[in-house]
Design a protein around this motif. Structure first.
Motif, PDB file in Angstrom:
ATOM      1  N   TYR A 137      22.207  40.609  39.306  1.00 55.26           N
ATOM      2  CA  TYR A 137      22.366  41.849  40.003  1.00 55.26           C
ATOM      3  C   TYR A 137      23.369  42.013  41.076  1.00 55.26           C
ATOM      4  CZ  TYR A 137      17.761  42.687  37.723  1.00 55.26           C
ATOM      5  OH  TYR A 137      16.898  42.928  36.694  1.00 55.26           O
ATOM      6  N   LEU A 138      24.416  40.917  41.011  1.00 58.30           N
ATOM      7  CA  LEU A 138      25.572  40.734  42.185  1.00 58.30           C
ATOM      8  C   LEU A 138      26.589  40.702  41.144  1.00 58.30           C
ATOM      9  CD1 LEU A 138      25.060  40.499  45.074  1.00 58.30           C
ATOM     10  CD2 LEU A 138      25.665  38.199  45.072  1.00 58.30           C
ATOM     11  N   ALA A 139      27.827  41.438  41.689  1.00 63.51           N
ATOM     12  CA  ALA A 139      29.073  41.419  41.068  1.00 63.51           C
ATOM     13  C   ALA A 139      30.048  40.794  41.816  1.00 63.51           C
ATOM     14  CB  ALA A 139      29.450  42.831  40.481  1.00 63.51           C
ATOM     15  N   PHE A 140      31.058  40.317  41.257  1.00 59.98           N
ATOM     16  CA  PHE A 140      32.154  39.764  42.213  1.00 59.98           C
ATOM     17  C   PHE A 140      32.501  40.669  43.322  1.00 59.98           C
ATOM     18  CE2 PHE A 140      32.245  37.136  38.599  1.00 59.98           C
ATOM     19  CZ  PHE A 140      32.342  35.798  39.200  1.00 59.98           C
TER      20      PHE A 140
ATOM     21  N   THR B 151      38.212  37.465  50.765  1.00 62.52           N
ATOM     22  CA  THR B 151      39.169  38.448  50.762  1.00 62.52           C
ATOM     23  C   THR B 151      39.051  38.928  49.177  1.00 62.52           C
ATOM     24  OG1 THR B 151      40.996  36.972  50.178  1.00 62.52           O
ATOM     25  CG2 THR B 151      40.400  37.642  52.524  1.00 62.52           C
ATOM     26  N   GLU B 152      40.016  40.212  48.893  1.00 59.53           N
ATOM     27  CA  GLU B 152      39.909  40.764  47.610  1.00 59.53           C
ATOM     28  C   GLU B 152      40.817  39.660  46.547  1.00 59.53           C
ATOM     29  OE1 GLU B 152      41.639  44.560  45.314  1.00 59.53           O
ATOM     30  OE2 GLU B 152      41.320  44.711  47.429  1.00 59.53           O
ATOM     31  N   ALA B 153      41.827  39.160  47.383  1.00 56.11           N
ATOM     32  CA  ALA B 153      42.621  38.155  46.254  1.00 56.11           C
ATOM     33  C   ALA B 153      41.497  36.963  46.041  1.00 56.11           C
ATOM     34  CB  ALA B 153      43.852  37.742  47.269  1.00 56.11           C
ATOM     35  N   GLU B 154      40.935  36.411  46.858  1.00 54.91           N
ATOM     36  CA  GLU B 154      40.322  35.245  46.598  1.00 54.91           C
ATOM     37  C   GLU B 154      38.988  35.660  45.770  1.00 54.91           C
ATOM     38  OE1 GLU B 154      40.213  33.097  51.134  1.00 54.91           O
ATOM     39  OE2 GLU B 154      38.775  34.489  50.507  1.00 54.91           O
ATOM     40  N   VAL B 155      38.326  36.873  45.695  1.00 50.10           N
ATOM     41  CA  VAL B 155      37.452  37.244  44.864  1.00 50.10           C
ATOM     42  C   VAL B 155      38.123  37.215  43.285  1.00 50.10           C
ATOM     43  CG1 VAL B 155      35.679  38.895  44.075  1.00 50.10           C
ATOM     44  CG2 VAL B 155      36.021  38.317  46.660  1.00 50.10           C
ATOM     45  N   LYS B 156      39.349  37.946  43.397  1.00 49.34           N
ATOM     46  CA  LYS B 156      39.747  37.939  42.067  1.00 49.34           C
ATOM     47  C   LYS B 156      40.258  36.726  41.440  1.00 49.34           C
ATOM     48  CE  LYS B 156      42.247  42.640  42.590  1.00 49.34           C
ATOM     49  NZ  LYS B 156      43.478  43.233  42.810  1.00 49.34           N
ATOM     50  N   THR B 157      40.647  35.658  42.186  1.00 51.49           N
ATOM     51  CA  THR B 157      40.704  34.372  41.615  1.00 51.49           C
ATOM     52  C   THR B 157      39.342  33.773  41.218  1.00 51.49           C
ATOM     53  OG1 THR B 157      42.652  34.071  43.281  1.00 51.49           O
ATOM     54  CG2 THR B 157      41.680  31.997  42.419  1.00 51.49           C
ATOM     55  N   LEU B 158      38.302  33.871  42.001  1.00 52.72           N
ATOM     56  CA  LEU B 158      37.037  33.558  41.486  1.00 52.72           C
ATOM     57  C   LEU B 158      36.540  34.158  40.153  1.00 52.72           C
ATOM     58  CD1 LEU B 158      35.010  33.398  45.002  1.00 52.72           C
ATOM     59  CD2 LEU B 158      35.958  31.426  43.875  1.00 52.72           C
ATOM     60  N   ALA B 159      36.881  35.400  40.182  1.00 54.35           N
ATOM     61  CA  ALA B 159      36.470  35.999  39.016  1.00 54.35           C
ATOM     62  C   ALA B 159      37.286  35.404  37.616  1.00 54.35           C
ATOM     63  CB  ALA B 159      36.644  37.558  39.009  1.00 54.35           C
ATOM     64  N   GLU B 160      38.447  35.284  37.984  1.00 53.97           N
ATOM     65  CA  GLU B 160      39.448  34.850  36.879  1.00 53.97           C
ATOM     66  C   GLU B 160      38.878  33.448  36.383  1.00 53.97           C
ATOM     67  OE1 GLU B 160      43.323  35.319  38.422  1.00 53.97           O
ATOM     68  OE2 GLU B 160      43.291  37.518  38.175  1.00 53.97           O
ATOM     69  N   GLU B 161      38.059  32.691  37.096  1.00 56.91           N
ATOM     70  CA  GLU B 161      37.747  31.324  36.627  1.00 56.91           C
ATOM     71  C   GLU B 161      36.741  31.506  35.446  1.00 56.91           C
ATOM     72  OE1 GLU B 161      36.304  29.392  39.939  1.00 56.91           O
ATOM     73  OE2 GLU B 161      38.005  29.186  40.886  1.00 56.91           O
ATOM     74  N   ILE B 162      36.144  32.658  35.182  1.00 51.05           N
ATOM     75  CA  ILE B 162      35.228  32.555  34.128  1.00 51.05           C
ATOM     76  C   ILE B 162      35.824  33.599  32.770  1.00 51.05           C
ATOM     77  CG2 ILE B 162      33.237  32.698  35.757  1.00 51.05           C
ATOM     78  CD1 ILE B 162      32.902  35.628  35.276  1.00 51.05           C
TER      79      ILE B 162
END
Length: 315
Positions: free
Chosen positions: A119-122, A131-142
Motif C-alpha cells: 500500500y506504499l508507493a515510491f 528528495t524527488e531525484a533520490e526517489v526516482k533513483t530508488l524506483a529505477e532500481e526495480i
C-alpha cells in the motif's frame, strides 16, 4: 324575563365551578404524600458500611484489572511490551524524518526480503525522507512488468514514482512455501494492526532469547516472549551492525529497531505530522474564538437573564 333567567343560571354555574376549584386546590384538602428520603446520611449504620465496602471493592478491582492489563495478558500468557519514550508520541511532537529515512533503508535491505508493503508507493517518500531525484533513483532500481505494448506483448521497464513497493513473493502460497508454512504479514499498517503499536514491534525485534528451562520450541521456530505463543517462525532479523547507515549512525540493534519502527509508524499514518499541525492550529484558533463567543453569549442573553417576570392576576 327569559334572558334574565338565563343570566342568573350562568352566574350560579360560575359560582359553583369556582367554589369547587377553590375546594380542590385548598392545601388542607390535598392528601399528604410522604417524601422518600434517599440521602446517604439517612441510611442506617449497617447500610452505610455495606455501601462503603462495595465502593472500595469496586474501585480496587478496577485498579487491579488495569494494572494486570498493563503488565501481563494472563489470557494468552504473552509478555506485554513496555511503553517506550518515542520522540513522536507527544501531543505536538512530529516524526523524526532522519529516522524515517534510516528506517526505509532497514526495510529495503533487511525486511523487504520477506515482507511486502503493497500500500506504499515510491512517490510517498518524496518530501518526507528523500528528495524527488533520490526517489526516482530508488524506483529505477526495480523492474516492473508492464503492458501490453503495441504488439500485445508484456514488457519490463524501470520503476517510476507511481509504482508501489515490489512484493517479495508473487502470491501468498509462494510466501508460505518459502517460510515453512508461515505467511509474513504485510507491513504497511502493521503498527496499527498490532496491540501496542511500535512498542510491540520494537519489543518483538529485540526480544529474541533462549527458551527458559522447561520450555521446548519446535525445530524451525524461535522463542520470543512478546509473540503470541512465544514461538515465532521468523528468525532474528536484526543484530548489531546488520547494515551500514548512509549518514554514519552506529547501527546497533536498538537503533535499527527504533528506526524501522519510526518508518512503520509513518507508513501506517502518513498524515501524522499534518494531523498534529492542524490540531495545533485548531487549539490556537479556539483560544481566540471561545472567549469572544462567550462574551457575545453573555451580551446577548444578559437582557433576558436579568429581567424580572411578575405575574399580576386580574382584579
Amino acid at each position: 324575563a327569559a334572558e334574565a333567567a338565563s343570566c342568573r343560571k350562568m352566574a350560579a354555574l360560575r359560582l359553583a365551578v369556582s367554589g369547587a376549584g377553590r375546594t380542590f386546590l385548598n392545601p388542607s384538602n390535598v392528601a399528604g404524600v410522604s417524601q422518600v428520603n434517599m440521602s446517604f446520611s439517612a441510611l442506617s449504620r449497617g447500610k452505610k458500611a455495606a455501601l462503603s465496602t462495595l465502593g472500595l471493592l469496586t474501585a480496587g478491582g478496577a485498579g487491579l484489572a488495569l494494572m494486570l492489563h498493563q503488565s501481563v495478558k494472563a489470557s494468552e500468557l504473552e509478555l506485554h511490551p513496555p511503553s517506550y519514550p518515542w520522540s513522536h508520541s507527544g501531543m505536538l511532537s512530529s516524526l523524526d524524518h532522519a529516522s524515517v529515512r534510516r528506517g526505509y533503508q532497514v526495510y529495503k535491505q533487511v525486511c523487504s526480503a520477506c515482507h511486502s508493503m503493497e500500500y506504499l508507493a515510491f512517490r510517498n517518500l518524496v518530501g518526507v525522507s528523500h528528495t524527488e531525484a533520490e526517489v526516482k533513483t530508488l524506483a529505477e532500481e526495480i523492474e516492473v512488468v508492464d503492458g501490453p505494448d503495441e504488439s500485445g506483448e508484456m514488457f519490463t521497464r524501470p520503476g517510476k514514482l507511481s509504482d508501489y513497493f515490489p512484493k517479495p513473493y508473487p502470491n501468498p502460497e509462494a510466501a508460505r512455501a518459502a517460510n515453512n508454512g508461515a505467511l509474513p504479514p504485510d507491513l504497511s499498517y502493521i503498527v496499527n494492526a498490532r496491540h501496542g503499536g511500535e512498542d510491540y514491534v520494537f519489543s518483538l525485534l529485540t526480544g529474541y532469547s533462549e527458551p527458559p528451562a522447561g520450555v521446548s520450541v519446535r525445530e524451525g521456530l524461535y522463542y520470543n516472549p512478546y509473540f503470541p505463543g512465544q514461538a515465532i517462525g521468523m528468525a532474528p532479523p536484526i543484530y548489531n551492525e546488520v547494515l551500514e547507515y548512509e549518514d554514519g549512525t552506529p547501527a546497533t540493534m536498538s537503533q535499527v529497531a527504533k528506526d524501522v519502527c519510526t518508518f512503520l509508524r509513518w507508513a501506517a499514518e502518513p498524515e501524522h505530522d499534518q494531523r498534529k499541525r492542524m490540531g495545533l492550529k485548531l487549539l490556537m484558533g479556539a483560544a481566540i474564538l471561545i472567549p469572544l463567543v462567550y462574551y457575545m453569549k453573555r451580551h446577548k442573553w444578559s437582557v433576558l437573564k436579568s429581567r424580572k417576570i411578575a405575574y399580576r392576576p386580574p382584579k
